[in-house]
Design an enzyme around this catalytic site. Structure first.
Site, PDB file in Angstrom:
ATOM      1  N   SER A   1      -9.769   1.667   3.008  1.00 20.82           N
ATOM      2  CA  SER A   1      -8.918   2.439   2.123  1.00 20.82           C
ATOM      3  C   SER A   1      -7.886   1.601   1.365  1.00 20.82           C
ATOM      4  O   SER A   1      -7.276   2.076   0.422  1.00 20.82           O
ATOM      5  CB  SER A   1      -8.194   3.525   2.935  1.00 20.82           C
ATOM      6  OG  SER A   1      -7.324   2.908   3.892  1.00 20.82           O
TER       7      SER A   1
ATOM      8  N   LYS B   1       0.843  -1.199   0.000  1.00 18.78           N
ATOM      9  CA  LYS B   1       0.000   0.000   0.000  1.00 18.78           C
ATOM     10  C   LYS B   1       0.880   1.251   0.000  1.00 18.78           C
ATOM     11  O   LYS B   1       1.924   1.293   0.657  1.00 18.78           O
ATOM     12  CB  LYS B   1      -0.907  -0.028   1.238  1.00 18.78           C
ATOM     13  CG  LYS B   1      -1.987   1.050   1.268  1.00 18.78           C
ATOM     14  CD  LYS B   1      -2.923   0.831   2.455  1.00 18.78           C
ATOM     15  CE  LYS B   1      -4.003   1.890   2.551  1.00 18.78           C
ATOM     16  NZ  LYS B   1      -4.904   1.657   3.711  1.00 18.78           N
TER      17      LYS B   1
ATOM     18  N   SER C   1     -10.011  -0.691   7.154  1.00 21.54           N
ATOM     19  CA  SER C   1      -9.443  -0.491   5.820  1.00 21.54           C
ATOM     20  C   SER C   1      -8.733  -1.688   5.209  1.00 21.54           C
ATOM     21  O   SER C   1      -8.366  -1.647   4.042  1.00 21.54           O
ATOM     22  CB  SER C   1      -8.479   0.700   5.836  1.00 21.54           C
ATOM     23  OG  SER C   1      -9.199   1.894   5.945  1.00 21.54           O
TER      24      SER C   1
END
Length: 486
Positions: A152, A77, A176
């Site tokens: 997210s 990420k 997330s």
């Protein structure tokens, strides 16, 4: 040839037996990415040249037969700092920033032979639950490209589910990792707060953020947690609790285990088809010998309100460091220092980030601090106590990961409240600092449904034990989206 359907254990055997080299495997992974990425938009950067160099170096020294991750590719990420590789947290304000250091987890990946193949798309600064708040592009759901992938950690889930990479890292502040894992039909775990170092994670809400693993199966998820866990002197919130082998209880019988089913997790706002799948999953665990009983977590209904006060307040403080001066985006045509701050932040931050900064600044203001921020902290304690009471009697808590399956892209962009409520079931776990996993548990209208298992602090092993027992006796994890086989 694609190897995306093989587990990391199977891939490792091929590497050890010299049936394939790390370089060949990396090239195959890059080929998987180029075939699927245009439809998914999971990546912000593919680090092809460095990945091939790393793979060649691994081949030169030889595969370590005792390290199951050696020579395997992973994607990370984009809020996890990687030395020499642009890291933006999907925000314009960090565009072009090349970190001079690695996050602790990034070092741990390379120490275990994992090859970082790229940086993944996300909601800007990890603020969002749909993947649509990226300043670059929205990621698409692996199962249906007209649906949101969740957020997210949108790219982290969609890249694994679409067969581009076998493993990824995400971060979880209010759901997330677990929510996009549920929406994409894979396994995502938020570890206990402090289990994994946050050094080098671009901060959103420091008392809630936690890095965690995403993978197609429970065992692979546990194998990745083995790699990234452990005490780190660079992170003052890191715990020096001993790190077990998280795969050690996988395959064990779950007979006699006590699992709690909170009635609040099946109330208003929970889609009937989701409820149906999760209750069926609970029945399945009973057939495997577990004892499942209804309980109450009375303060969980305040979780969303508490979270958005605390998380936004912490974000308001953390994001003050992005000022257009030291690094990142700097506005042009400025009159004075104040103008530089205002313009750089107004142009550099997206609308959702601005909304949360404003909400947090308000909650911390003189007239509001006691009424909102302080009170939110007190209610957070009540939520923690609710969990502690249930865990006096039960081994795990079970419920849906999300109230609904994935929704249409664009459907909630202008409705922040309905977007916030999508994290209703995951938020309390972060507030209490507990570990929680989402595993595939069925389908609703052709879209994956995730089951959440919540454990005691530092007891990820028990979560994996029950998750693996469910996975071994069901086929949900074997189903793949059409794009996976392309």
């Amino acid at each position: 040839m694609s190897y995306n359907n093989k587990s990391i254990k199977e891939l490792h055997e091929l590497l050890v037996n010299k049936e394939i080299s790390a370089l060949e495997l990396t090239k195959a992974t890059l080929s998987d990415i180029s075939a699927r990425e245009p439809q998914i938009d999971a990546f912000l950067k593919i680090t092809e040249e460095k990945a091939l160099q790393d793979a060649a170096a691994i081949d030169a020294r030889g595969i370590n037969p005792d390290v199951v991750t050696d020579g395997i590719s992973i994607a990370v990420k984009d809020n996890i700092v990687t030395e020499g590789i642009e890291t933006t947290a999907a925000s314009k304000i960090l565009g072009g920033w090349i970190p001079p250091y690695n996050a602790t987890v990034a070092n741990k990946l390379s120490e275990s032979g994992l090859i970082t193949i790229g940086k993944l798309n996300m909601d800007e600064f990890a603020m969002g639950g749909s993947g649509e708040n990226s300043s670059v592009k929205p990621t698409k759901n692996a199962w249906d490209q007209t649906k949101v992938p969740g957020g997210s950690s949108s790219g982290s889930a969609a890249s694994v589910a679409s067969g581009q990479v076998r493993l990824s890292l995400g971060s979880d502040t209010g759901g997330s990792i677990r929510q996009p894992a549920a929406f994409n039909g894979i396994v995502g775990l938020k570890p206990t707060y402090g289990r994994v170092s946050r050094f080098g994670l671009i901060a959103f809400a420091s008392s809630l953020d936690q890095i965690g693993p995403l993978a197609p199966t429970v065992e692979e998820n546990a194998q990745l947690l083995n790699v990234i866990s452990g005490f780190d002197k660079n992170d003052s919130t890191s715990s020096n609790v001993a790190v077990p082998d998280f795969t050690s209880k996988i395959g064990q019988d779950i007979k006699g285990m006590k699992i709690a089913l909170p009635k609040e997790y099946f109330g208003e706002g929970i889609d009937e088809k989701v409820k149906e799948q999760i209750l069926a999953a609970a029945k399945h665990l009973e057939k495997l010998g577990a004892i499942v009983e209804e309980v109450s977590l009375p303060h969980s209904k305040y979780g969303v309100a508490v979270y958005y006060i605390i998380a936004s307040s912490e974000a308001s403080s953390n994001l003050q460091r992005f000022d257009g001066i030291r690094y990142g985006y700097r506005a042009q045509d400025i009159k004075n220092l104040e103008d530089l701050y205002v313009k750089s932040r107004s142009e550099g931050f997206g609308p959702e980030v601005q909304r949360r900064i404003m909400l947090g600044t308000f909650s911390l203001s003189a007239g509001s601090y006691d009424k909102h921020f302080k009170k939110a902290g007190q209610v957070r304690t009540l939520i923690i106590n609710d969990f502690a009471k249930v865990f006096e009697k039960y081994d795990l808590i079970l419920g849906p990961t999300t109230p609904t399956p994935a929704w249409d892209l664009g459907a909630r962009v202008d409705d922040p409240l309905s977007m916030y409520l999508a994290d209703l079931l995951t938020i309390p776990v972060n507030l209490a600092g507990l570990p929680g996993i989402s595993i595939p548990a069925g389908f609703a209208d052709g879209l994956p449904v995730g089951m959440q298992l919540i454990g005691k602090r530092y007891d990820e092993e028990t979560i994996y034990k029950v998750a693996a027992a469910f996975e071994a006796t069901t086929d949900f994890h074997k189903k793949q989206p059409i794009i996976f086989g392309k």
